[in-house]
Scaffold this motif. Structure first.
Motif, mmCIF file in Angstrom:
data_model
loop_
_atom_site.group_PDB
_atom_site.id
_atom_site.type_symbol
_atom_site.label_atom_id
_atom_site.label_comp_id
_atom_site.label_asym_id
_atom_site.label_seq_id
_atom_site.Cartn_x
_atom_site.Cartn_y
_atom_site.Cartn_z
ATOM 1 N N THR A 1 25.831 -59.665 -10.429
ATOM 2 C CA THR A 1 24.635 -59.259 -11.448
ATOM 3 C C THR A 1 23.989 -57.830 -10.707
ATOM 4 N N ARG B 1 34.396 -61.507 -20.017
ATOM 5 C CA ARG B 1 34.121 -62.906 -19.246
ATOM 6 C C ARG B 1 34.383 -63.878 -19.345
ATOM 7 N N ASP C 1 29.221 -59.733 -13.242
ATOM 8 C CA ASP C 1 28.385 -60.500 -14.965
ATOM 9 C C ASP C 1 27.442 -58.407 -15.710
ATOM 10 N N SER D 1 25.932 -59.216 -18.865
ATOM 11 C CA SER D 1 24.911 -59.843 -19.844
ATOM 12 C C SER D 1 23.741 -59.063 -20.141
ATOM 13 N N LYS D 2 23.552 -58.001 -19.247
ATOM 14 C CA LYS D 2 21.701 -57.425 -19.077
ATOM 15 C C LYS D 2 22.554 -56.698 -20.452
ATOM 16 N N GLU E 1 24.731 -56.369 -22.572
ATOM 17 C CA GLU E 1 25.124 -56.811 -23.932
ATOM 18 C C GLU E 1 23.375 -57.778 -24.287
ATOM 19 N N LYS E 2 22.506 -58.248 -23.820
ATOM 20 C CA LYS E 2 21.178 -58.464 -23.954
ATOM 21 C C LYS E 2 20.087 -57.318 -24.652
ATOM 22 N N LYS F 1 29.028 -54.965 -26.534
ATOM 23 C CA LYS F 1 29.921 -56.456 -26.282
ATOM 24 C C LYS F 1 30.782 -55.265 -25.876
#
Length: 308
Positions: free
Chosen positions: A121, A228, A285, A287-288, A290-291, A296
């Motif tokens: 991350t 992912r 990762d 996700s940071k 993406e959120k 995506k």
């Protein structure tokens, strides 16, 4: 009427530089494409010849720019990285600071601690084990120091190993996709069954262009959207075999053979210090982003199909 401020791509002839030029053009941004042998990607592009090892040339290339994107690629040899990357980064930092230009640095994951490669991350520890990783850690820290000093507004964006349609010098394209398209067996180094992260070039370019236009995204590190699923080389070969209607065969080069061939194939020596990425599960990762922004990644099956 004042001249528009450019979005300047430093290293415009590589895979990311070309894709980024296409993405930025979708927003009608004035583009300046910089390299030693630049060429237009879009009809309205301005091309600018410069060697980023030359401080004065770099300064001229950045002048009049709202944002500069450092996406340059240099020869994949450790001694060249150690000599040239610190010079390039210092020249670009000085130019951006002098002209009040925002800097977006397209980085990789070499600087991270190999012990954390199973889940990387933006907050993973920086503790490189390779000489190339030490170079990347040093230049990234130099940029972050300038950001923290308040002299520079910038961001670091990072990608995993990338791939894409007609991509050049990309491991997945050269070793698997192109070989299977030609009816040959896929090839891989080290472990063929370990999870691995692959960033789709259009996703990387789209996200980089998007982040550069979000004021709140600056002065941070971002991982670019990456699927992912983390497919192994065997998974990739199986997906491609279904699309191509052929048997999925993948050949692994034994470590001893790599050692024997290294004097004749220099790239094998260069890759050896980064073998931890291929001998272990390597999960990058994203996700940071993406959120935060809803960006995506393209599913690996779709990306591979586009490459065919």
């Amino acid at each position: 009427m004042s001249q528009p401020l450019y979005h300047t791509i430093l290293g415009s002839t590589g895979n990311i530089g070309k894709a980024l030029a296409m993405e930025l053009a979708k927003n009608a941004l004035p583009l300046r494409l910089v390299s030693r042998n630049p060429s237009k990607v879009n009809p309205s592009d301005e091309v600018f010849t410069a060697n980023l090892l030359d401080a004065e040339a770099t300064d001229r290339a950045v002048a009049g720019s709202d944002a500069a994107y450092l996406v340059v690629g240099i020869t994949y040899k450790t001694n060249i990285w150690e000599k040239q990357w610190p010079v390039i980064m210092r020249n670009v930092l000085d130019a951006c600071i002098a002209h009040g230009t925002k800097l977006v640095f397209f980085d990789n994951m070499y600087a991270y601690d190999p012990a954390h490669v199973g889940k990387l991350t933006e907050s993973s520890p920086i503790n490189p084990s390779s000489r190339k990783g030490i170079v990347r850690a040093k230049i990234a820290q130099e940029m972050l120091d300038e950001i923290r000093s308040g002299r520079l507004k910038g961001m670091i964006v990072r990608a995993a190993d990338f791939y894409g349609k007609d991509a050049r010098f990309c491991m997945l394209n050269e070793s698997v996709i192109n070989r299977m398209k030609a009816g040959k067996s896929a090839q891989w180094l080290y472990q063929t069954n370990k999870k691995h992260s692959f960033t789709y070039i259009p996703d990387a370019a789209n996200a980089t262009a998007f982040l550069a236009q979000q004021d709140a995204a600056y002065n941070q590190v971002w991982h670019l959207p990456t699927d992912r699923r983390y497919p192994s080389a065997e998974d990739i070969a199986a997906i491609l075999s279904r699309y191509l209607g052929m048997e999925a065969t993948i050949r692994r080069m034994p470590p001893l053979l790599m050692t024997l061939l290294s004097p004749f194939i220099p790239i094998l020596s260069e890759i050896k210090e980064l073998s931890y990425q291929l001998e272990n599960n390597y999960c990058f990762d994203s996700s940071k982003i993406e959120k935060a922004y809803g960006l995506k990644p393209t599913p690996i099956e779709e990306g591979l199909k586009a490459c065919l």
